[in-house]
Design an enzyme around this catalytic site. Structure first.
Site, PDB file in Angstrom:
ATOM      1  N   ASP A  35       0.838  -1.201   0.000  1.00  0.00           N
ATOM      2  CA  ASP A  35       0.000   0.000   0.000  1.00  0.00           C
ATOM      3  C   ASP A  35       0.876   1.255   0.000  1.00  0.00           C
ATOM      4  OD1 ASP A  35      -2.249   1.554   0.095  1.00  0.00           O
ATOM      5  OD2 ASP A  35      -2.950   0.855   2.043  1.00  0.00           O
ATOM      6  N   ASP A  36       0.770   2.044  -1.064  1.00  0.00           N
ATOM      7  CA  ASP A  36       1.479   3.336  -1.137  1.00  0.00           C
ATOM      8  C   ASP A  36       2.995   3.193  -1.243  1.00  0.00           C
ATOM      9  OD1 ASP A  36      -1.058   4.384  -0.771  1.00  0.00           O
ATOM     10  OD2 ASP A  36      -0.453   5.838   0.742  1.00  0.00           O
ATOM     11  N   CYS A  74      -5.967   4.769  -3.779  1.00  0.00           N
ATOM     12  CA  CYS A  74      -6.096   3.336  -3.469  1.00  0.00           C
ATOM     13  C   CYS A  74      -7.281   2.652  -4.146  1.00  0.00           C
ATOM     14  CB  CYS A  74      -6.194   3.153  -1.956  1.00  0.00           C
ATOM     15  SG  CYS A  74      -4.709   3.640  -1.058  1.00  0.00           S
ATOM     16  N   HIS A 128     -10.134  -1.844  -1.450  1.00  0.00           N
ATOM     17  CA  HIS A 128      -9.827  -0.713  -0.578  1.00  0.00           C
ATOM     18  C   HIS A 128     -10.258  -0.933   0.871  1.00  0.00           C
ATOM     19  CE1 HIS A 128      -8.941   3.244   0.764  1.00  0.00           C
ATOM     20  NE2 HIS A 128     -10.196   3.447   1.143  1.00  0.00           N
ATOM     21  N   HIS A 313      -0.055   2.333  -6.259  1.00  0.00           N
ATOM     22  CA  HIS A 313       0.410   3.555  -6.933  1.00  0.00           C
ATOM     23  C   HIS A 313       1.752   3.922  -6.338  1.00  0.00           C
ATOM     24  CE1 HIS A 313      -1.027   5.320  -3.225  1.00  0.00           C
ATOM     25  NE2 HIS A 313      -2.238   4.840  -3.482  1.00  0.00           N
TER      26      HIS A 313
END
Length: 463
Positions: A35-36, A74, A128, A313
């Site tokens: 995540d991220d 997200c 998400h 991302h």
């Protein structure tokens, strides 16, 4: 036998060597999401960040150097990878809408595998979740995608009161906040994700499986055991200066993901502390990825399992005066993406071809001999697994939305990026000569023909 024959037939058509084990059973899929996470990894050339396990996976497969998300947020990004459809089809542009409200009968990636006899399971964040708010819940998950769902909640969730927040007006899920935690890896939520994913592999090692392990870090708050912070002495962490001449030539909307700008109001020292913590969480997640890879080896599953590693991302940390995501600059749109497939002709290689996360769905179904639904928006990357420099005429489209429904689109090929925000607000970057995106060429007479060509390509692709 039909399924085994499909695997053999696909492998022969693709030129993939087939071992005896692969002839007897479908290839498994270990689907690892983070995540991220940006490309601050050793396998992508960052010499400061310690990522030995992700680097190990890269040495066993193909590391895609120019991989891009469809939307640097997200839920829209995760919806696209799991459905194989672009955001303008799913119309998921925020963190609230569920794709089933728009396309209720869509067959998601794990559904396609389940239809052909796979065990499908998710541990942690794949669709998400509000992170950290919804840790321990199903979040905005899709029940139809899984036979088993597990939602760990660890010490990081219990100790949120200890977190240091340098942007106190922002909630923890969008803040520059961190904690060098006490205790072990296994007590953290991401440690629990690895533990539970390993248990599922152990219990289902004799049947074809699609097991998704979704880690919550390095998403803020940046929480990891103290030992990972110790890997990054503060004197070795960059200290940014507020000097960004590129704001004079790019549209205001290019920087509008940060309000206030720069850095959401943090000062350089606060940003430096948060950067240290972000890197610490990358190394923490890397250790959990290592546990998964070790389990594959221990269970003798490596030769029959496709391993995919991806982030939803990228992530800014100081460049352009930005932090986090939701821009159309390189650091936000580009993602780490690695595929390791049994029998691929070349391993430990990098591909410089421009690929997208929507390409994951058709790639995995082709590799595993699983029937994919019609109308997927991506293309199979199997040719690039066999030859990372194969002919590949495909650009990547990333989009994001600003207030008042103002949509920005980016078209990225191997050298250039075009960004349009509508109303004549454009950006054009030449990465061969300007890798840091300092010089917007959109108004350069010398690049007018190129700009027109890229605009025509984008309009054609968006039809």
């Amino acid at each position: 036998m039909l399924r085994s024959g499909l695997v053999l037939t696909f492998a022969l058509l693709l030129g993939l060597p087939v071992n005896a084990q692969a002839e007897d059973k479908h290839l498994n899929v270990l689907f690892i999401a983070v995540d991220d996470m940006n490309n601050d990894l050793g396998c992508y050339g960052n010499t400061q960040v310690h990522s030995p396990n992700i680097d190990r996976l890269a040495k066993e497969g193909t590391c895609f150097d120019r991989a891009y998300c469809q939307f640097p947020l997200c839920s829209p990004s995760r919806t696209s990878i799991m459905t194989g459809l672009r955001p303008d089809t799913t119309t998921v542009y925020d963190l609230r809408k569920h794709f089933r409200d728009v396309i209720p009968d869509v067959v998601t990636m794990p559904q396609a595998f389940e239809k052909q006899g796979y065990f499908t399971a998710r541990v942690g964040k794949i669709y998400h979740y509000g992170n950290p708010g919804q840790i321990g819940t199903n979040g905005l998950d899709d029940d139809a995608s899984w036979q088993t769902r597990i939602n760990p909640s660890g010490r990081d969730k219990q100790e949120e009161n200890l977190i240091i927040n340098h942007t106190p007006k922002r909630g923890l899920g969008s803040s520059l906040s961190f904690l060098a935690a006490e205790g072990t890896d296994e007590e953290q939520t991401d440690g629990m994700v690895a533990t539970e994913a390993i248990r599922l592999m152990e219990e289902n090692k004799d049947k074809p499986f699609f097991i998704a392990a979704g880690f919550y870090r390095p998403h803020c708050p940046y929480v990891a055991p103290k030992k990972y912070f110790d890997m990054y002495p503060m004197k070795e962490v960059p200290l940014w200066e507020n000097n960004f001449p590129e704001v004079k030539t790019a549209p205001d909307l290019a920087f509008a993901s940060n309000k206030p700008w720069p850095w959401l109001g943090a000062n350089p020292q606060q940003l430096q502390e948060a950067q240290q913590a972000y890197w610490a969480t990358i190394s923490f997640v890397d250790a959990q990825v290592g546990r998964l890879l070790d389990a594959l080896d221990r269970l003798d599953l490596r030769d029959n399992t496709v391993v995919v590693f991806w982030s939803d991302h990228g992530y800014h940390f100081g460049d352009h005066g930005l932090v986090m995501k939701q821009s159309l600059f390189e650091r936000s749109a580009r993602v780490p993406f690695i595929v390791s497939a049994p029998g691929q002709k070349k391993k430990g290689v990098h591909s410089g071809r421009t690929v997208e996360l929507v390409d994951v769905y058709p790639t995995l179904t082709q590799l595993c001999g699983v029937e994919a639904p019609a109308g997927l928006h991506g293309e199979s990357l199997v040719p690039l697994l066999n030859n990372p420099d194969a002919n590949w005429d495909k650009s990547a489209i990333t989009q994001t939305i600003r207030s008042k429904k103002r949509m920005g689109y980016s078209l990225r090929n191997e050298r250039y990026r075009l960004v349009t925000w509508g109303q004549g607000e454009l950006q054009l970057y030449d990465y061969e000569n300007d890798p840091e995106e300092k010089n917007n060429l959109a108004n350069s007479p010398d690049h007018a023909e190129l700009l027109e060509k890229l605009m025509a390509e984008l309009k054609q692709r968006l039809k």
